[in-house]
Design a protein around this motif. Sequence first.
Motif, short mmCIF file in Angstrom:
data_model
loop_
_atom_site.label_atom_id
_atom_site.label_comp_id
_atom_site.label_asym_id
_atom_site.label_seq_id
_atom_site.Cartn_x
_atom_site.Cartn_y
_atom_site.Cartn_z
N UNK A 105 0.87 -1.17 0.00
CA UNK A 105 0.00 0.00 0.00
C UNK A 105 0.91 1.22 0.00
N UNK A 106 0.57 2.19 -0.82
CA UNK A 106 1.40 3.39 -0.93
C UNK A 106 0.63 4.62 -0.48
N UNK A 107 1.39 5.64 -0.12
CA UNK A 107 0.77 6.94 0.16
C UNK A 107 1.81 8.03 -0.08
N UNK A 108 1.33 9.19 -0.37
CA UNK A 108 2.21 10.35 -0.56
C UNK A 108 2.62 10.88 0.81
N UNK A 109 3.86 11.34 0.95
CA UNK A 109 4.31 11.88 2.24
C UNK A 109 3.44 13.03 2.75
N UNK A 110 2.81 13.78 1.84
CA UNK A 110 1.97 14.89 2.24
C UNK A 110 0.64 14.44 2.87
N UNK A 111 0.27 13.20 2.63
CA UNK A 111 -1.01 12.69 3.12
C UNK A 111 -0.81 12.09 4.52
N UNK A 112 -0.78 12.96 5.51
CA UNK A 112 -0.49 12.55 6.89
C UNK A 112 -1.53 11.56 7.41
N UNK A 113 -2.80 11.78 7.11
CA UNK A 113 -3.86 10.87 7.60
C UNK A 113 -3.65 9.46 7.05
N UNK A 114 -3.35 9.36 5.77
CA UNK A 114 -3.13 8.04 5.18
C UNK A 114 -1.87 7.40 5.77
N UNK A 115 -0.83 8.17 5.94
CA UNK A 115 0.41 7.66 6.55
C UNK A 115 0.11 7.08 7.94
N UNK A 116 -0.66 7.81 8.74
CA UNK A 116 -1.01 7.32 10.08
C UNK A 116 -1.83 6.03 9.99
N UNK A 117 -2.73 5.95 9.01
CA UNK A 117 -3.52 4.74 8.83
C UNK A 117 -2.61 3.56 8.51
N UNK A 118 -1.67 3.77 7.61
CA UNK A 118 -0.78 2.68 7.20
C UNK A 118 0.13 2.25 8.35
#
Length: 155
Positions: A105-118
């Motif tokens: 699963x990938x996410x952009x570094x700017x997407x803090x909410x997605x990063x926290x989810x991952x």
Amino acid sequence: MNFFAKLFKKRYTGDVVDLVEDYRVDERNSYDGVPTIYYKIYLHDSNDKVGKIELRLSIEGDNIYYGHVGYNINRDYRGHHYAYEACKILFKIAREEFAMSELLITCSPENIASYKTLKKLNGELIDLVKVPTNHMLYILGEKTKYIFKYKINLD
């Protein structure tokens, strides 16, 4: 889709949210040659749609930047960990119905909410990669991606 087909769509239940399969796209009809299953995310035991999630059945080459899973929670429902809950259900579907043992699963570094989810899903952060300049994600403004790996071994 006719009325009866809509009535009998499979609902995967969780404690907080449920997933309902929306549609499937085979490799010939997908935008990138990857068979993908799309689900709607509903609050558990309700008809309140909170977002959507997809399971990509393979990733090869430049498709790695998309990962196996993509999700989006509707703005009014963000901040309640619905993406996390939906991913837990999707991991089970991937394991039990498609015999997948690992997901990226990938996410952009700017997407803090997605990063926290991952991070909350306890994945292994394997890399921060630059998206190639000719890739659609780059064209859409996503220049780098975190890549997380999740082991979902069959029991």
